[in-house]
Design a protein around this motif. Structure first.
Motif, PDB file in Angstrom:
ATOM      1  N   VAL A  61       0.827  -1.216   0.000  1.00 48.25           N
ATOM      2  CA  VAL A  61       0.000   0.000   0.000  1.00 48.25           C
ATOM      3  C   VAL A  61       0.860   1.265   0.000  1.00 48.25           C
ATOM      4  O   VAL A  61       0.656   2.139  -0.834  1.00 48.25           O
ATOM      5  CB  VAL A  61      -0.994  -0.022   1.181  1.00 48.25           C
ATOM      6  N   LEU A  71      -2.442   5.002   6.063  1.00 50.27           N
ATOM      7  CA  LEU A  71      -1.004   5.229   6.204  1.00 50.27           C
ATOM      8  C   LEU A  71      -0.588   6.667   5.928  1.00 50.27           C
ATOM      9  O   LEU A  71       0.564   7.025   6.091  1.00 50.27           O
ATOM     10  CB  LEU A  71      -0.240   4.302   5.254  1.00 50.27           C
ATOM     11  N   ARG A  91      -7.129   5.971  15.788  1.00 52.34           N
ATOM     12  CA  ARG A  91      -6.773   5.347  14.526  1.00 52.34           C
ATOM     13  C   ARG A  91      -6.492   3.852  14.749  1.00 52.34           C
ATOM     14  O   ARG A  91      -6.894   3.002  13.962  1.00 52.34           O
ATOM     15  CB  ARG A  91      -5.528   6.071  14.017  1.00 52.34           C
ATOM     16  N   PHE A  92      -5.808   3.552  15.867  1.00 54.87           N
ATOM     17  CA  PHE A  92      -5.517   2.152  16.166  1.00 54.87           C
ATOM     18  C   PHE A  92      -6.815   1.366  16.369  1.00 54.87           C
ATOM     19  O   PHE A  92      -6.953   0.238  15.924  1.00 54.87           O
ATOM     20  CB  PHE A  92      -4.629   2.045  17.405  1.00 54.87           C
ATOM     21  N   ARG A 127      -9.707   2.020  15.067  1.00 50.39           N
ATOM     22  CA  ARG A 127     -10.357   1.815  13.772  1.00 50.39           C
ATOM     23  C   ARG A 127      -9.704   0.625  13.070  1.00 50.39           C
ATOM     24  O   ARG A 127     -10.382  -0.212  12.471  1.00 50.39           O
ATOM     25  CB  ARG A 127     -10.220   3.087  12.935  1.00 50.39           C
ATOM     26  N   ALA A 128      -8.376   0.554  13.183  1.00 48.07           N
ATOM     27  CA  ALA A 128      -7.662  -0.576  12.583  1.00 48.07           C
ATOM     28  C   ALA A 128      -8.090  -1.883  13.246  1.00 48.07           C
ATOM     29  O   ALA A 128      -8.318  -2.887  12.570  1.00 48.07           O
ATOM     30  CB  ALA A 128      -6.154  -0.377  12.719  1.00 48.07           C
ATOM     31  N   ARG A 142     -10.974  -2.546  14.606  1.00 46.87           N
ATOM     32  CA  ARG A 142     -12.305  -2.925  14.151  1.00 46.87           C
ATOM     33  C   ARG A 142     -12.276  -3.442  12.714  1.00 46.87           C
ATOM     34  O   ARG A 142     -13.039  -4.334  12.362  1.00 46.87           O
ATOM     35  CB  ARG A 142     -13.267  -1.744  14.307  1.00 46.87           C
ATOM     36  N   ALA A 143     -11.372  -2.894  11.900  1.00 42.79           N
ATOM     37  CA  ALA A 143     -11.243  -3.387  10.525  1.00 42.79           C
ATOM     38  C   ALA A 143     -10.700  -4.815  10.524  1.00 42.79           C
ATOM     39  O   ALA A 143     -11.221  -5.696   9.837  1.00 42.79           O
ATOM     40  CB  ALA A 143     -10.331  -2.466   9.714  1.00 42.79           C
ATOM     41  N   SER A 160     -10.977  -6.881  12.877  1.00 46.78           N
ATOM     42  CA  SER A 160     -12.034  -7.705  13.447  1.00 46.78           C
ATOM     43  C   SER A 160     -12.991  -8.187  12.362  1.00 46.78           C
ATOM     44  O   SER A 160     -13.455  -9.319  12.397  1.00 46.78           O
ATOM     45  CB  SER A 160     -12.775  -6.875  14.492  1.00 46.78           C
ATOM     46  N   TRP A 161     -13.287  -7.324  11.394  1.00 48.11           N
ATOM     47  CA  TRP A 161     -14.214  -7.760  10.349  1.00 48.11           C
ATOM     48  C   TRP A 161     -13.538  -8.717   9.387  1.00 48.11           C
ATOM     49  O   TRP A 161     -14.071  -9.780   9.074  1.00 48.11           O
ATOM     50  CB  TRP A 161     -14.811  -6.565   9.602  1.00 48.11           C
ATOM     51  N   ASP A 162     -12.358  -8.329   8.876  1.00 44.26           N
ATOM     52  CA  ASP A 162     -11.687  -9.174   7.890  1.00 44.26           C
ATOM     53  C   ASP A 162     -10.220  -8.763   7.836  1.00 44.26           C
ATOM     54  O   ASP A 162      -9.884  -7.714   7.309  1.00 44.26           O
ATOM     55  CB  ASP A 162     -12.348  -8.974   6.514  1.00 44.26           C
ATOM     56  N   ALA A 183      -8.276  -5.815   5.705  1.00 41.21           N
ATOM     57  CA  ALA A 183      -7.625  -4.773   6.509  1.00 41.21           C
ATOM     58  C   ALA A 183      -6.186  -4.567   6.032  1.00 41.21           C
ATOM     59  O   ALA A 183      -5.705  -3.444   5.947  1.00 41.21           O
ATOM     60  CB  ALA A 183      -7.663  -5.146   7.982  1.00 41.21           C
ATOM     61  N   ALA A 184      -5.511  -5.662   5.677  1.00 38.93           N
ATOM     62  CA  ALA A 184      -4.129  -5.550   5.197  1.00 38.93           C
ATOM     63  C   ALA A 184      -4.063  -4.742   3.908  1.00 38.93           C
ATOM     64  O   ALA A 184      -3.076  -4.048   3.648  1.00 38.93           O
ATOM     65  CB  ALA A 184      -3.536  -6.944   4.983  1.00 38.93           C
ATOM     66  N   MET A 201      -5.589  -2.148   3.308  1.00 38.31           N
ATOM     67  CA  MET A 201      -5.619  -0.732   3.667  1.00 38.31           C
ATOM     68  C   MET A 201      -4.244  -0.267   4.138  1.00 38.31           C
ATOM     69  O   MET A 201      -4.066   0.877   4.541  1.00 38.31           O
ATOM     70  CB  MET A 201      -6.624  -0.457   4.790  1.00 38.31           C
ATOM     71  N   GLY A 202      -3.300  -1.209   4.177  1.00 40.16           N
ATOM     72  CA  GLY A 202      -1.984  -0.878   4.685  1.00 40.16           C
ATOM     73  C   GLY A 202      -1.859  -1.120   6.180  1.00 40.16           C
ATOM     74  O   GLY A 202      -0.866  -0.749   6.798  1.00 40.16           O
ATOM     75  N   ILE A 203      -2.880  -1.718   6.781  1.00 44.01           N
ATOM     76  CA  ILE A 203      -2.847  -1.979   8.219  1.00 44.01           C
ATOM     77  C   ILE A 203      -1.951  -3.190   8.482  1.00 44.01           C
ATOM     78  O   ILE A 203      -2.173  -4.250   7.905  1.00 44.01           O
ATOM     79  CB  ILE A 203      -4.271  -2.248   8.756  1.00 44.01           C
ATOM     80  N   PRO A 204      -0.916  -3.042   9.316  1.00 44.54           N
ATOM     81  CA  PRO A 204      -0.088  -4.197   9.653  1.00 44.54           C
ATOM     82  C   PRO A 204      -0.864  -5.099  10.609  1.00 44.54           C
ATOM     83  O   PRO A 204      -0.808  -4.923  11.821  1.00 44.54           O
ATOM     84  CB  PRO A 204       1.139  -3.577  10.323  1.00 44.54           C
TER      85      PRO A 204
END
Lengths: 251, 306
Positions: free
Chosen positions: A91, A120, B177-178, B180-181, B183-184, B186-188, B192-193, B195-198
């Motif tokens: 990303v 990000l 923000r953490f 929100r990450a 909860r994301a 948690s769904w899938d 979530a990855a 979105m750039g979420i580690p």
């Protein structure tokens, strides 16, 4: 099947490669989904990947975006070897993937979904501006921004998925079946927006079952069959080819 | 009337302790859809870390405010690290395996800890319960009437700590923000990855947070109970799990309400019936709630995603 055996139709305009996929293979357990797929997407290009169910279109996108690990082959994105990178590492390098089934977070509001697209990014002011720009592209999302995303209609969810992907400011947008389950009018709106987005310089790699729609919109197309690229060519040229018309346009 | 008030206070005090442990179950379930059956035993390990720290500090140092803070800090940080290690080496390798695999692993870890700690070799404490050193000297904080109602200092302290941690957690999940990450994820976690979420880091941090909360709660429990034992985790963990399910597992305020309700129910049974009925009524109450509301008090029964 090697590159040489891929039947190529029409001319491809000169381009600078952004994404190069070279002979990737993907396995699901004992099942081989991709048997060595090679393709390229140029900067500013819209490229379509068409083929029947189970041909490997979604697997190709997933391997590119790091959701799946390729067991062989090489993926180069923006001049870097990204074969071993995970999804979240791609990303920040400029890749955004709106996955199959839209992948929105129904338990979060529309606005929160969009903000996750910019997860990000640290340039808060610019994110605000981009958010407004996306609301311009999809005004319905602005109206519904505080609604839970799960309450949106299918078309609105698809718009949300695209807008969310764009909020990461990608160089390359991967889209998986944006027309799936949508009314023709909604699909038209989405494709019109896609062309607008592409015209601003964002490259698009589009997976579609609706070959007619995809090849009309795309500069270049690849035809996948049982995990291999069997044909490639300019969008219009593929549309006019007898084989494509017979196999994918029902003629 | 005074008796009722006293039971209310006692019930809330033990309910808040359950709540802190229940929050750990609910957070981990939230991000991984895993019922971490080892959670109570992780708590127990944290309590022993606090126990060892209190001993190392000595009689005077541990009774000071700074001493108490050190005991809590060591236990909570140590337990966070312990929770991280468990997630990293036991659960993460099973991330893409069926959920049942991780669940059984959790049960395995639970037994390994609760029975492993009964060994009497090296630093392991052995099977018999030990007196927990007095780090907060019990004092009557408020006395109403002729000792009609007595509020202890540890009750007030644990209530304040618990409420503070809950408010903080609610803010973390819904205001940052953490969160929100989380909860994301948690769904899938796969989406979530994208979105750039580690995602691995989010999950690891969730484990660390829930383990630290458990250690804090376990210390409060040990102070109240004045003892520690290797099996305390099974018991407290099971009760807190019941509380989380009553509230609707995965629901943060639900876990707190479920725990307070459970604490009150138990206290009233002990106060007005007999203490031997306590656990039977607690679990009977769970069955009753699930009969009427299968998703728990706040949970929704969601169709299983396929």
């Amino acid at each position: 099947m090697s590159e040489a055996q891929v039947k190529t139709l029409g001319e491809r305009r000169a381009f600078e490669p952004l994404l190069t996929v070279d002979g990737i293979k993907v396995h699901y357990g004992a099942i081989q989904a991709l048997r060595g797929v090679s393709l390229t997407v140029g900067k500013g290009e819209m490229v379509a990947l068409i083929g029947a169910n189970g041909a490997g279109k979604t697997s190709t996108l997933r391997a590119v975006s790091g959701m799946l690990k390729a067991s062989a082959g090489r993926i180069t994105f923006s001049g870097q070897d990204t074969t071993a990178l995970k999804a979240h590492q791609l990303v920040p390098r400029g890749m955004a993937h709106a996955p199959e089934g839209r992948g929105i977070f129904p338990n979060l509001s529309v606005l929160e979904n969009l903000e996750l697209g910019a997860y990000l990014r640290k340039d808060t002011a610019q994110v605000r501006a981009d958010l407004e720009k996306n609301f311009g592209l999809f005004p319905v999302l602005k109206e519904r921004r505080s609604q839970m995303a799960g309450t949106l209609s299918g078309g609105e969810q698809q718009m949300l998925a695209i807008a969310r992907a764009l909020l990461s400011r990608p160089q390359l947008l991967l889209l998986d079946e944006p027309s799936l389950g949508l009314a023709p009018q909604v699909t038209e709106t989405i494709f019109r927006t896609l062309r607008e987005v592409n015209a601003t310089g964002v490259s698009v790699l589009l997976v579609e079952q609706n070959a007619h729609l995809a090849l009309n919109a795309a500069h270049y197309g690849y035809v996948l069959e049982t995990g291999e690229v069997v044909m490639a060519g300019a969008g219009k040229a593929l549309l006019e080819s007898a084989e494509v018309r017979r196999a994918y346009l029902g003629e | 009337m005074a008796q009722l008030l006293q039971h209310l206070i006692n019930g809330l005090a033990s309910g808040t302790i359950y709540a802190l442990v229940a929050l750990g179950y609910t957070m981990v379930y939230g991000v991984l859809k895993l019922i971490n059956f080892a959670h109570g035993d992780v708590m127990m390990v944290g309590v022993y870390m606090g126990y060892a720290t209190a001993f190392a500090l000595g009689r005077e140092a541990r009774a000071s405010l700074l001493g108490v803070a050190v005991v809590f800090a060591v236990a909570m940080l140590g337990c966070a690290l312990f929770g991280f290690l468990i997630e990293r080496f036991a659960y993460r390798p099973l991330r893409e395996k069926p959920r049942l695999t991780a669940l059984i692993t959790a049960i395995g870890i639970s037994f390994a800890l609760s029975y492993g700690f009964q060994l009497d070799i090296g630093f392991l404490p052995g099977a018999s319960p030990r007196a927990f050193p007095e780090i907060i000297t019990p004092t009557e904080w408020l006395i109403i009437g002729d000792r009609d109602v007595v509020v202890w200092n540890w009750q007030v302290i644990s209530l304040l700590i618990a409420v503070g941690l809950m408010v903080g957690l609610q803010y973390l999940v819904f205001g940052t923000r953490f969160g929100r990450a989380m909860r994301a994820v948690s769904w899938d976690h796969r989406v979530a990855a994208l979105m750039g979420i580690p995602t691995d880091r989010v999950i690891a941090l969730t484990f660390m947070l829930s383990s630290a909360l458990a250690a804090g709660a376990g210390l409060l429990y040990a102070i109240k109970d004045t003892s520690v034992s290797p099996l305390m985790g099974l018991y407290v963990g099971l009760k807190a799990f019941v509380a989380a399910v009553i509230g609707g597992i995965g629901h943060v305020p639900g876990a707190v309400v479920g725990a307070l309700v459970l604490g009150l129910v138990e206290e009233f049974v002990v106060g007005y019936a007999a203490s031997t009925w306590r656990d039977a009524v607690a679990f009977g109450f769970l069955i009753l709630v699930l009969l009427v509301k299968p998703g728990g008090l706040f949970g929704r029964v969601a169709a299983e995603k396929v």
